[in-house]
Design a protein around this motif. Structure first.
Motif, PDB file in Angstrom:
ATOM      1  N   GLY A 292       0.818  -1.205   0.000  1.00  0.00           N
ATOM      2  CA  GLY A 292       0.000   0.000   0.000  1.00  0.00           C
ATOM      3  C   GLY A 292       0.852   1.254   0.000  1.00  0.00           C
ATOM      4  O   GLY A 292       2.084   1.193  -0.149  1.00  0.00           O
ATOM      5  N   GLY A 293       0.189   2.377   0.168  1.00  0.00           N
ATOM      6  CA  GLY A 293       0.870   3.665   0.139  1.00  0.00           C
ATOM      7  C   GLY A 293       1.840   3.847   1.294  1.00  0.00           C
ATOM      8  O   GLY A 293       2.934   4.392   1.121  1.00  0.00           O
ATOM      9  N   THR A 294       1.454   3.400   2.458  1.00  0.00           N
ATOM     10  CA  THR A 294       2.315   3.572   3.629  1.00  0.00           C
ATOM     11  C   THR A 294       3.642   2.834   3.442  1.00  0.00           C
ATOM     12  O   THR A 294       4.710   3.386   3.713  1.00  0.00           O
ATOM     13  N   GLU A 295       3.570   1.609   2.963  1.00  0.00           N
ATOM     14  CA  GLU A 295       4.821   0.875   2.737  1.00  0.00           C
ATOM     15  C   GLU A 295       5.662   1.550   1.652  1.00  0.00           C
ATOM     16  O   GLU A 295       6.896   1.662   1.783  1.00  0.00           O
ATOM     17  N   ALA A 296       5.005   2.020   0.592  1.00  0.00           N
ATOM     18  CA  ALA A 296       5.733   2.681  -0.492  1.00  0.00           C
ATOM     19  C   ALA A 296       6.438   3.938   0.030  1.00  0.00           C
ATOM     20  O   ALA A 296       7.597   4.204  -0.308  1.00  0.00           O
ATOM     21  N   ASP A 297       5.746   4.714   0.873  1.00  0.00           N
ATOM     22  CA  ASP A 297       6.350   5.917   1.464  1.00  0.00           C
ATOM     23  C   ASP A 297       7.533   5.551   2.364  1.00  0.00           C
ATOM     24  O   ASP A 297       8.605   6.141   2.278  1.00  0.00           O
ATOM     25  N   ASN A 298       7.316   4.589   3.241  1.00  0.00           N
ATOM     26  CA  ASN A 298       8.377   4.138   4.146  1.00  0.00           C
ATOM     27  C   ASN A 298       9.596   3.681   3.363  1.00  0.00           C
ATOM     28  O   ASN A 298      10.732   4.019   3.684  1.00  0.00           O
TER      29      ASN A 298
ATOM     30  N   SER B  15       5.006   7.166  -4.950  1.00  0.00           N
ATOM     31  CA  SER B  15       4.221   6.111  -4.312  1.00  0.00           C
ATOM     32  C   SER B  15       2.758   6.207  -4.730  1.00  0.00           C
ATOM     33  O   SER B  15       2.235   7.295  -4.991  1.00  0.00           O
ATOM     34  N   MET B  16       2.127   5.047  -4.800  1.00  0.00           N
ATOM     35  CA  MET B  16       0.733   4.947  -5.266  1.00  0.00           C
ATOM     36  C   MET B  16      -0.040   3.958  -4.410  1.00  0.00           C
ATOM     37  O   MET B  16       0.567   3.099  -3.770  1.00  0.00           O
ATOM     38  N   SER B  17      -1.352   4.098  -4.424  1.00  0.00           N
ATOM     39  CA  SER B  17      -2.194   3.182  -3.654  1.00  0.00           C
ATOM     40  C   SER B  17      -3.429   2.814  -4.453  1.00  0.00           C
ATOM     41  O   SER B  17      -3.895   3.588  -5.289  1.00  0.00           O
TER      42      SER B  17
ATOM     43  N   GLY C 177      -0.381  -1.465  -3.240  1.00  0.00           N
ATOM     44  CA  GLY C 177       0.066  -0.190  -3.789  1.00  0.00           C
ATOM     45  C   GLY C 177       1.330  -0.443  -4.580  1.00  0.00           C
ATOM     46  O   GLY C 177       1.659  -1.601  -4.889  1.00  0.00           O
ATOM     47  N   ALA C 178       2.012   0.636  -4.928  1.00  0.00           N
ATOM     48  CA  ALA C 178       3.242   0.463  -5.702  1.00  0.00           C
ATOM     49  C   ALA C 178       4.173   1.635  -5.466  1.00  0.00           C
ATOM     50  O   ALA C 178       3.741   2.727  -5.066  1.00  0.00           O
ATOM     51  N   LEU C 179       5.440   1.359  -5.691  1.00  0.00           N
ATOM     52  CA  LEU C 179       6.447   2.418  -5.678  1.00  0.00           C
ATOM     53  C   LEU C 179       7.115   2.431  -7.048  1.00  0.00           C
ATOM     54  O   LEU C 179       7.538   1.380  -7.552  1.00  0.00           O
TER      55      LEU C 179
END
Lengths: 123, 396
Positions: free
Chosen positions: B72-78, B199-201, B212-214
């Motif tokens: 998801g977005g949170t993992e992509a941001d992290n 980052s995307m969700s 999501g995706a990075l």
């Protein structure tokens, strides 16, 4: 997160408003913290005959104001001073942990209103 | 009265599009192979994953091998923040981020500061726009990464990411944008934006949750956040969420193909809502900009003299679901960091509500929400001790 009793007290709160020439007023909290509670009491012969509130705050703050004012009506001032926030929480069927402080505010507002009454009486 | 069931919290999440579900189901029931398996079950699954990757790459104008699926977005941001920081820690340690990022970014940045990275925050103006002139003075030769979201989740501000990226690149720093609220709503072409990571969700655009995706531009090093098997070209361990990835790509494809018509429709709802609320409810402030620089779905208001959560539950009682600040911060009692960064006083920041509309909302629902809001705000103000003291002369 909220019990049905909390939602009911929030939807249909009792004792909203002010008392003309109240015998005691207690105002606690501050706007920057997101909670202000003002409780006004009518006290005759050390018995609380009426209680009203005005609250700026969340649903739990409004519900605890309503419940606490209901609970103290008919109490003597000494009985009301013994009212704890835990009793208010119990009466509402519980509160989420981060909302317990709302019930503390209600307890403090009542204590402050009674102190106000006592100091006025002493004068 | 019949209990209404009106959803106006699309920035939190959206319902799954039926077309997306139809596309996902076979990947849970028949094509259930592990995309990492060598046998035909696995090959069928990986074929679907590859197609999904191609679809997303095409939409954002990237190469398929620049897309990494995440939870998801949170993992992509992290991952973007920590992965870049760790990969380049021996050469550069200065990171600039906006103060109105999602908690996924702000919390990671705080943690990186403990590891010795120097985190500097951009300035934002009262509408939430990042200060580009000031940013020019912040970037340095040792700046590693400059990061800001493409569109703010709380107040809807669409940021000048292209310009931000140019400033970052002028000092050979990388540019990252969190496009969780933007993809499928705005054009998210990584070449046009000039970003190196994005980052995307899925679940904000009628896709499934938990995927999501990075995007990571080829040539950029990024350390792993999650170690495991050979998935995602060894950069992200964990069995591929095949149905989720398929659903995400389908949701993104639909959102992109219907983007312009949805934009127009939802922005119309938003403008009608904002206009009506401003006409019928006094002592309010619209947070964020107006018009094209605002996300089409977003209307965020602060209400004087009352607190946001009590407004949220007033609407809830009438069958309208909205958010008070960011749903992610609803467990905390702190006022929204975004509104404080925009310069709002704490009490006004406490009294904010976010409406975020979607393609299934109707004009009738908008008008109903305005009525409910007006009545709810009046009721709460009548209960507020602040209103009496500060408002009696102003409010008739």
């Amino acid at each position: 997160m909220y019990s049905e009793k909390v939602m009911e007290a929030f939807a249909n709160p009792k004792n909203v408003g002010e008392i003309e020439n109240p015998d005691g007023v207690g105002r606690v909290g501050n706007a920057s913290c997101g909670d202000i509670m003002e409780i006004q009491l009518r006290i005759e012969n050390d018995i609380i005959t009426d209680a009203k509130f005005r609250t700026f705050g969340c649903a739990a703050a409004i519900a605890t104001s309503s419940t606490a004012t209901e609970m103290v009506k008919g109490m003597t001032v000494d009985e009301a001073l013994k009212l704890t926030n835990a009793k208010v929480v119990e009466c509402l069927g519980g509160l989420p942990a981060q909302k317990i402080h709302c019930s503390v505010l209600a307890e403090e507002a009542i204590k402050k209103a009674i102190e106000d009454y006592k100091s006025k009486k002493a004068r | 009265m019949e209990k209404r069931n009106i959803y106006m919290d699309h920035a939190a999440t959206t319902p799954l599009d039926k077309r997306v579900l139809d596309k996902m189901i076979p990947y849970m029931t028949e094509i259930y192979g592990n995309a990492n398996s060598q046998h035909f079950f696995g090959r069928d699954a990986v074929k679907g994953v590859d197609e999904a990757r191609d679809t997303i790459a095409k939409i954002i104008n990237a190469k398929p091998n620049e897309i990494y699926f995440t939870s998801g977005g949170t993992e992509a941001d992290n991952w973007a923040l920590r992965g870049i920081a760790h990969a380049y820690k021996d050469s550069k340690k200065h990171i600039i981020i906006s103060p109105i990022e999602h908690a996924a970014m702000l919390s990671t940045a705080k943690d990186l500061a403990k590891e010795g990275f120097e985190i500097e925050y951009m300035k934002v103006d009262s509408e939430g726009f990042i200060d580009l002139e000031h940013l020019k003075t912040q970037v340095r030769d040792d700046t590693l990464l400059v990061a800001c979201m493409l569109a703010n989740n709380e107040v809807g501000t669409i940021e000048p990411i292209k310009e931000m990226a140019e400033i970052a690149h002028s000092k050979k720093a990388f540019a990252f944008t969190d496009a969780v609220q933007a993809c499928g709503v705005l054009k998210t072409d990584v070449k046009e934006l000039g970003v190196d990571l994005m980052s995307m969700s899925s679940h904000k655009i009628y896709g499934p949750k938990g995927v999501g995706a990075l995007y990571v531009r080829n040539g950029i090093k990024i350390s792993n956040l999650i170690f495991g098997g050979h998935q995602e070209r060894t950069k992200r361990g964990g069995t591929t969420n095949v149905a989720g990835v398929i659903g995400f790509a389908e949701a993104f494809r639909i959102a992109e193909s219907e983007r312009e018509q949805n934009y127009k429709y939802v922005a119309g709802l938003r403008d009608r809502f904002i206009e009506k609320v401003e006409k019928s409810v006094p002592y309010i402030k619209l947070n964020g900009p107006r018009g094209e620089k605002r996300l089409p779905a977003n209307a965020d208001f602060s209400f004087e003299y009352i607190e946001g959560e009590s407004i949220l539950f007033s609407l809830d009682l009438a069958g309208i679901a909205v958010s008070s600040g960011s749903a992610c911060s609803s467990g905390s009692l702190e006022p929204s960091h975004v509104l404080l960064a925009l310069g709002l006083k704490e009490e006004l920041a406490h009294g904010s509500i976010r409406f975020s509309f979607g393609k299934h909302n109707t004009i009738e629902e908008i008008d109903y929400a305005v009525e409910v809001l007006k009545n709810g705000v009046e009721r709460l103000r009548a209960m507020s001790p602040l209103f009496k003291i500060e408002g009696e002369n102003k409010y008739v």
